[in-house]
Design a protein around this motif. Structure first.
Motif, PDB file in Angstrom:
ATOM      1  N   LEU A 165      14.521  15.971  24.564  1.00  0.00           N
ATOM      2  CA  LEU A 165      13.593  15.347  24.011  1.00  0.00           C
ATOM      3  C   LEU A 165      12.868  16.226  22.976  1.00  0.00           C
ATOM      4  CD1 LEU A 165      14.132  11.754  26.284  1.00  0.00           C
ATOM      5  CD2 LEU A 165      16.185  12.733  24.057  1.00  0.00           C
ATOM      6  N   ASN A 166      12.204  16.939  23.777  1.00  0.00           N
ATOM      7  CA  ASN A 166      10.647  17.909  22.936  1.00  0.00           C
ATOM      8  C   ASN A 166      11.670  19.001  22.839  1.00  0.00           C
ATOM      9  OD1 ASN A 166      10.531  18.924  25.035  1.00  0.00           O
ATOM     10  ND2 ASN A 166       8.781  18.527  25.744  1.00  0.00           N
ATOM     11  N   LEU A 167      12.659  19.354  22.869  1.00  0.00           N
ATOM     12  CA  LEU A 167      13.703  20.680  21.874  1.00  0.00           C
ATOM     13  C   LEU A 167      12.737  21.519  23.016  1.00  0.00           C
ATOM     14  CD1 LEU A 167      12.972  19.508  18.225  1.00  0.00           C
ATOM     15  CD2 LEU A 167      14.882  19.032  19.943  1.00  0.00           C
ATOM     16  N   LEU A 168      12.650  21.004  23.648  1.00  0.00           N
ATOM     17  CA  LEU A 168      12.737  22.744  24.638  1.00  0.00           C
ATOM     18  C   LEU A 168      13.991  23.662  24.767  1.00  0.00           C
ATOM     19  CD1 LEU A 168       9.893  21.831  27.309  1.00  0.00           C
ATOM     20  CD2 LEU A 168       9.255  22.981  25.772  1.00  0.00           C
ATOM     21  N   GLU A 169      15.048  22.283  24.900  1.00  0.00           N
ATOM     22  CA  GLU A 169      16.289  22.926  24.303  1.00  0.00           C
ATOM     23  C   GLU A 169      16.838  22.305  23.236  1.00  0.00           C
ATOM     24  OE1 GLU A 169      17.685  24.635  26.917  1.00  0.00           O
ATOM     25  OE2 GLU A 169      16.890  24.615  29.220  1.00  0.00           O
TER      26      GLU A 169
ATOM     27  N   LEU B 109      18.297  13.016  17.036  1.00  0.00           N
ATOM     28  CA  LEU B 109      17.413  12.767  17.875  1.00  0.00           C
ATOM     29  C   LEU B 109      16.198  11.882  16.918  1.00  0.00           C
ATOM     30  CD1 LEU B 109      15.930  13.035  20.116  1.00  0.00           C
ATOM     31  CD2 LEU B 109      15.969  15.319  19.954  1.00  0.00           C
ATOM     32  N   THR B 110      16.257  11.531  17.923  1.00  0.00           N
ATOM     33  CA  THR B 110      14.568   9.588  16.540  1.00  0.00           C
ATOM     34  C   THR B 110      13.311   9.316  17.575  1.00  0.00           C
ATOM     35  OG1 THR B 110      16.371   9.496  14.798  1.00  0.00           O
ATOM     36  CG2 THR B 110      14.105   8.154  15.136  1.00  0.00           C
ATOM     37  N   ILE B 111      12.434   9.842  16.859  1.00  0.00           N
ATOM     38  CA  ILE B 111      11.967   9.443  18.057  1.00  0.00           C
ATOM     39  C   ILE B 111      10.186   9.079  17.461  1.00  0.00           C
ATOM     40  CG2 ILE B 111       9.656   9.633  20.410  1.00  0.00           C
ATOM     41  CD1 ILE B 111      11.775  12.063  20.793  1.00  0.00           C
ATOM     42  N   ASP B 112      10.304   7.435  17.790  1.00  0.00           N
ATOM     43  CA  ASP B 112       9.444   6.576  17.084  1.00  0.00           C
ATOM     44  C   ASP B 112       9.763   7.209  15.571  1.00  0.00           C
ATOM     45  OD1 ASP B 112       8.603   5.151  19.232  1.00  0.00           O
ATOM     46  OD2 ASP B 112       6.556   6.690  19.516  1.00  0.00           O
ATOM     47  N   GLY B 113      10.897   7.278  15.034  1.00  0.00           N
ATOM     48  CA  GLY B 113      10.397   7.127  13.296  1.00  0.00           C
ATOM     49  C   GLY B 113      10.684   8.694  13.145  1.00  0.00           C
ATOM     50  N   VAL B 114      10.470  10.120  13.925  1.00  0.00           N
ATOM     51  CA  VAL B 114      10.686  11.160  13.518  1.00  0.00           C
ATOM     52  C   VAL B 114      11.909  11.483  13.906  1.00  0.00           C
ATOM     53  CG1 VAL B 114       9.866  13.248  14.036  1.00  0.00           C
ATOM     54  CG2 VAL B 114       8.005  11.226  13.549  1.00  0.00           C
TER      55      VAL B 114
ATOM     56  N   ALA C 144       9.419  19.999  11.499  1.00  0.00           N
ATOM     57  CA  ALA C 144       9.882  18.737  11.941  1.00  0.00           C
ATOM     58  C   ALA C 144       9.772  19.406  13.322  1.00  0.00           C
ATOM     59  CB  ALA C 144      11.697  18.916  11.669  1.00  0.00           C
ATOM     60  N   LYS C 145      10.128  20.182  14.020  1.00  0.00           N
ATOM     61  CA  LYS C 145      10.219  20.544  15.798  1.00  0.00           C
ATOM     62  C   LYS C 145       8.215  20.100  16.425  1.00  0.00           C
ATOM     63  CE  LYS C 145      10.639  24.812  17.785  1.00  0.00           C
ATOM     64  NZ  LYS C 145      11.657  26.348  17.967  1.00  0.00           N
ATOM     65  N   PHE C 146       7.323  20.417  15.285  1.00  0.00           N
ATOM     66  CA  PHE C 146       6.330  20.253  15.795  1.00  0.00           C
ATOM     67  C   PHE C 146       6.310  18.488  15.572  1.00  0.00           C
ATOM     68  CE2 PHE C 146       6.194  25.042  14.878  1.00  0.00           C
ATOM     69  CZ  PHE C 146       5.831  25.559  16.285  1.00  0.00           C
ATOM     70  N   ALA C 147       6.534  18.199  14.468  1.00  0.00           N
ATOM     71  CA  ALA C 147       6.212  16.992  14.552  1.00  0.00           C
ATOM     72  C   ALA C 147       6.525  15.704  15.579  1.00  0.00           C
ATOM     73  CB  ALA C 147       6.872  15.830  13.413  1.00  0.00           C
ATOM     74  N   LEU C 148       8.124  16.634  16.226  1.00  0.00           N
ATOM     75  CA  LEU C 148       8.428  15.645  16.180  1.00  0.00           C
ATOM     76  C   LEU C 148       8.126  15.623  17.898  1.00  0.00           C
ATOM     77  CD1 LEU C 148      11.556  13.528  17.571  1.00  0.00           C
ATOM     78  CD2 LEU C 148      12.467  16.116  18.884  1.00  0.00           C
ATOM     79  N   ARG C 149       7.842  16.861  18.527  1.00  0.00           N
ATOM     80  CA  ARG C 149       7.701  17.098  19.804  1.00  0.00           C
ATOM     81  C   ARG C 149       5.879  16.802  19.646  1.00  0.00           C
ATOM     82  NH1 ARG C 149       7.732  23.919  20.546  1.00  0.00           N
ATOM     83  NH2 ARG C 149      10.109  23.578  21.780  1.00  0.00           N
ATOM     84  N   GLN C 150       5.227  15.739  19.321  1.00  0.00           N
ATOM     85  CA  GLN C 150       4.358  15.142  19.454  1.00  0.00           C
ATOM     86  C   GLN C 150       3.742  13.817  19.123  1.00  0.00           C
ATOM     87  OE1 GLN C 150       0.773  17.048  16.558  1.00  0.00           O
ATOM     88  NE2 GLN C 150       1.930  18.442  16.014  1.00  0.00           N
ATOM     89  N   GLN C 151       5.236  14.070  19.446  1.00  0.00           N
ATOM     90  CA  GLN C 151       5.939  11.861  19.697  1.00  0.00           C
ATOM     91  C   GLN C 151       6.640  11.877  21.082  1.00  0.00           C
ATOM     92  OE1 GLN C 151       5.417   9.573  17.063  1.00  0.00           O
ATOM     93  NE2 GLN C 151       5.329  12.169  15.963  1.00  0.00           N
ATOM     94  N   SER C 152       6.068  12.622  21.990  1.00  0.00           N
ATOM     95  CA  SER C 152       6.096  13.024  22.947  1.00  0.00           C
ATOM     96  C   SER C 152       5.520  13.561  24.250  1.00  0.00           C
ATOM     97  CB  SER C 152       7.618  12.630  23.914  1.00  0.00           C
ATOM     98  OG  SER C 152       8.014  14.062  23.727  1.00  0.00           O
ATOM     99  N   ALA C 153       4.677  13.622  25.292  1.00  0.00           N
ATOM    100  CA  ALA C 153       4.551  14.443  26.035  1.00  0.00           C
ATOM    101  C   ALA C 153       5.113  14.454  27.429  1.00  0.00           C
ATOM    102  CB  ALA C 153       2.635  14.160  26.496  1.00  0.00           C
TER     103      ALA C 153
END
Lengths: 258, 244
Positions: free
Chosen positions: B47-51, B58-63, B74-83
């Protein structure tokens, strides 16, 4: 017997004369170290990430540098670079004046590459020793690869690599005495010139030994200070006993233990 | 909102999960339970692309990202949608507690230092550790480390919180403390939460929805009541039975 076998006064005067070449020795050591660290880091990252083509080319360079004597590399640099520049002049119409090049450049290039090849292996091993969990934590925060290197990986790898890099630095400082073979007057070359004029060879080599040894001791001290500073986090005492933690919600203990 | 479509992850010839579809509405607290080695962690880490998943979107909050060819931006944008909060804390050992929490604010969000530290301190205060701001992780107990891990994750103020077995590396007497904090976080903050845990009672208590994940599939998906009290799938029944 009009002449002393060993003349301590000559050692003292020689020390003074040799000092005039100390800056050359230090410049070669420092610049080769900086080039070695930066280029070594680059080589280590290239090898770690298996960058196609570049990785193979750099592997050959590292293998060559580690597989040939330093003195041979110095000669190759001294004779080879002017030839290369003359070819460039011929092909591209550049106007390098091959005879005007300060031989110090050949020494810096040879030593810089030499250090880079060795440092790259030390640095690579240190980079691999960094906890992958911390790298993942940095990634999960949204840090880019370069930010993670700069903020997390390199500072941690530096702690691991410092003792080895320190050894390399000390080794390099003494290896600079080979610079005389390409007509750069470092301390050792200066010593030969001095001894050539007063025929007091033993005294000058004693003076040289004293200076190199002193430089090594100073370096060891500096390394110890740096090591202390960057491993502060390891020496901080563990907090014992662990203080009772502040609890702001009461909760019946029974629920969470299955 | 989190949306997975056809998400697939393989290690070599071994498929961890294939063609997985899942939608998690904003604000929902989802607990994922299941046997060890079933791929729960791999799913969460995807879900945060560590894998990096091998297929699917995969979509989180529109990203949105489409696997496997994800560009870095895109990877860094997606990662910032989750902690993410990790099982083994993964604190930065050379940084103090305060620096650990401020790091993301400083480097990723590029806040000025004073601002980042003020926010980090507020987060530390919320987990009861502001007095430890100048200590190094090596000086802390496991429970304290995980509090820092939680503060570090919350500081990023992402819409989604990913909790990867946040208490399984802790000594039993410290588990309650961390669960207390997580309970506060889950209830207080309006975040989407995905939690992997073996603390069944905790999952049952805090989750709005529970997924039973085994053999790379979601075998059961329902309210805690559905899954814990009326499990449908035999494997779920067997698994739940072992915790009774």
């Amino acid at each position: 017997m009009g002449k002393k076998l060993i003349d301590p006064h000559v050692i003292l005067t020689d020390l003074g004369a040799l000092m005039s070449a100390l800056p050359t020795t230090l410049i070669i050591t420092l610049i080769a170290t900086i080039v070695g660290l930066l280029l070594g880091l680059l080589l280590a990252v290239i090898k770690r990430n298996q960058v196609p083509v570049v990785h193979q080319v750099t592997a050959v360079i590292v293998s060559f540098v580690r597989g040939t004597p330093l003195i041979v590399q110095l000669y190759l640099s001294f004779y080879g670079i002017p030839i290369l520049l003359q070819y460039l002049n011929g092909w591209y119409g550049t106007h390098f004046n091959v005879n005007a090049i300060n031989p110090l450049w050949f020494v810096l290039i040879a030593f810089g590459l030499h250090e880079a090849a060795y440092d790259s292996e030390f640095i690579r091993a240190a980079l691999n020793a960094v906890d992958t969990g911390e790298i993942e934590a940095a990634s999960s925060l949204g840090m880019t690869r370069w930010q993670t290197y700069r903020r997390i990986i390199i500072p941690e790898a530096f702690v691991v690599a410092l003792p080895t890099l320190g050894n390399a630095f000390i080794g390099l400082m003494k290896n600079t005495s080979l610079a005389f073979v390409v007509s750069v007057v470092d301390m050792t070359a200066k010593g030969q010139i001095v001894a050539g004029s007063n025929y007091r060879y033993f005294e000058v080599y004693i003076a040289l030994a004293i200076i190199y040894w002193a430089l090594t001791i100073i370096t060891e001290r500096l390394l110890a200070i740096i090591e202390r500073a960057i491993t502060q986090y390891q020496r901080s005492e563990r907090l014992t006993p662990v203080p009772t933690l502040h609890r702001w919600r009461t909760f019946s203990r029974g629920i969470e233990h299955d | 909102m989190i949306e997975l479509h056809g998400l697939t992850k393989r290690y070599g010839r071994h498929t961890i999960f294939a063609d997985l579809d899942l939608t998690i509405p904003t604000g929902q607290v989802v607990g994922i339970i299941g046997p060890s080695g079933a791929g729960k962690s791999t799913l969460l880490r995807s879900l945060n692309l560590l894998e990096q998943p091998d297929a699917g979107t995969l979509t989180i909050d529109g990203v949105s990202v489409a696997c496997p060819h994800i560009d870095e931006k895109a990877k860094f944008a997606l990662r910032q949608q989750s902690a993410m909060v990790f099982q083994h804390f993964n604190l930065f050992r050379q940084k103090t507690v305060l620096e650990n929490v401020a790091e993301g604010l400083l480097i990723v969000k590029k806040l000025p230092k004073a601002e980042a530290e003020a926010q980090a301190l507020a987060q530390l205060d919320a987990v009861g550790l502001s007095a430890y701001r100048n200590y190094y992780p090596g000086q802390l107990s496991g429970g304290q480390k995980q509090r820092v891990g939680i503060a570090r994750g919350l500081a990023m103020n992402a819409g989604t919180l990913l909790l990867d077995e946040p208490t399984s590396a802790l000594d039993p007497e410290l588990v309650a403390d961390i669960l207390d904090i997580l309970r506060g976080v889950v209830h207080k903050v309006d975040k989407t939460v995905v939690l992997i845990s073996h603390e069944m009672r905790f999952v049952r208590e805090v989750a709005d929805r529970v997924l039973f994940f085994a053999d790379g599939q979601i075998l059961e998906d329902g309210t805690p009541e559905d899954v814990f009290v009326h499990p449908q799938h035999p494997k779920t029944r067997e698994f739940i039975g072992r915790f009774q």
